[in-house]
Design an enzyme around this catalytic site. Structure first.
Site, PDB file in Angstrom:
ATOM      1  N   SER A  66       0.799  -1.234   0.000  1.00  0.00           N
ATOM      2  CA  SER A  66       0.000   0.000   0.000  1.00  0.00           C
ATOM      3  C   SER A  66       0.828   1.279   0.000  1.00  0.00           C
ATOM      4  O   SER A  66       0.314   2.344  -0.343  1.00  0.00           O
ATOM      5  CB  SER A  66      -0.942   0.019   1.208  1.00  0.00           C
ATOM      6  OG  SER A  66      -0.224   0.180   2.413  1.00  0.00           O
ATOM      7  N   LYS A 137       0.529   4.872   6.728  1.00  0.00           N
ATOM      8  CA  LYS A 137      -0.028   5.670   5.629  1.00  0.00           C
ATOM      9  C   LYS A 137       0.613   7.052   5.637  1.00  0.00           C
ATOM     10  O   LYS A 137       1.318   7.430   6.561  1.00  0.00           O
ATOM     11  CB  LYS A 137      -1.549   5.832   5.771  1.00  0.00           C
ATOM     12  CG  LYS A 137      -2.336   4.531   5.851  1.00  0.00           C
ATOM     13  CD  LYS A 137      -2.328   3.731   4.565  1.00  0.00           C
ATOM     14  CE  LYS A 137      -3.071   2.404   4.730  1.00  0.00           C
ATOM     15  NZ  LYS A 137      -2.885   1.526   3.547  1.00  0.00           N
TER      16      LYS A 137
END
Length: 255
Positions: A66, A137
């Site tokens: 990701s 993230k």
């Protein structure tokens, strides 16, 4: 009456056996303190690493794609837990590790506390994958920001300013899902760099937290890639958000 001294004969081999046994006992006695010292030193080292990991710097194993190309599967990053301890807060562009409990995932009780404790210890040393509630993230919006996707050129805008996200995975769009949100105070809007492979704030717009991560759930900032050695480097800062004005000075929500 004659008396005669009685002499007991002794097998010479018994002397050898006794001597060998005594030597072994002496060696074992001498080795025991050494083994104890080694065990104590090893235990102290592990305790030190666990304390360091808990309070200062935690290794974190990257389990997914990701955050490519910034972080790759199998990378071990060092998370700076002091980055936000003295009044500082996550800023746009920071790569952060956070506990997604209550925002990205529901809290699930562990079936086996012993297994959970062992896993936590291994994860704290970067030897096991992180908990399923831990995520890494990039911060895209902070409290008060209005984040919109996308403008007429297909770029994200933050407070009305278009952002050139050079860190994205080549070929990825900033988002295939349109959105227009205002980040509440003390919350973060986070997204992965590999947008087509990232489950992030966009996927939780309909959740109770609206995809926002509470600032107090941030574990720390990812500052270094420590392993493999060929990828040893800092996690580079990005100038992508330098032109973004403070919240309230950009374009407001649509009327």
């Amino acid at each position: 009456m004659d008396t005669e001294a009685q002499h007991t004969e002794r097998d010479p081999s018994s002397d050898t056996e006794d001597g060998s046994r005594s030597a072994r006992v002496s060696e074992d006695s001498a080795a025991t303190p050494g083994r104890r010292r080694t065990a104590l030193v090893a235990g102290a080292c592990v305790a030190f690493l666990l304390l360091l990991s808990h309070f200062v710097m935690q290794p974190f194993l990257i389990p997914s794609r990701s955050m490519e190309p910034t972080l790759q599967v199998g990378d071990r990053i060092l998370v700076n837990k002091l980055a936000y301890r003295f009044g500082s807060e996550p800023d746009r562009g920071d790569v952060v590790v956070f506990d997604g409990t209550g925002s990205f995932v529901r809290e699930q009780p562990r079936d086996n506390p012993v297994t959970g404790l062992l896993h936590d210890g291994a994860a704290a040393l970067g030897l096991a994958e992180p908990d399923e509630t831990d995520f890494v993230k990039r911060v895209v919006g902070i409290g008060g920001d209005r984040v919109v996707c996308c403008d007429e050129d297909g770029r994200l805008t933050v407070n009305g300013v278009s952002v050139e996200e050079w860190y994205l995975m080549p070929g990825d769009q900033p988002s295939s899902v349109p959105f227009d949100i205002v980040v509440p105070q003390d919350k973060l809007w986070v997204m992965g760099d590999h947008r087509s492979q990232s489950s992030d704030s966009r996927d939780h717009l309909g959740s109770p937290g609206g995809g926002m991560v509470p600032v107090d759930k941030v574990v720390g900032r990812a500052d270094w890639i420590a392993w493999p050695f060929g990828r040893w480097s800092t996690v580079r800062e990005t100038p992508a958000f330098d032109a973004v004005p403070a919240a309230g000075h950009g374009a407001g929500p649509h009327g």
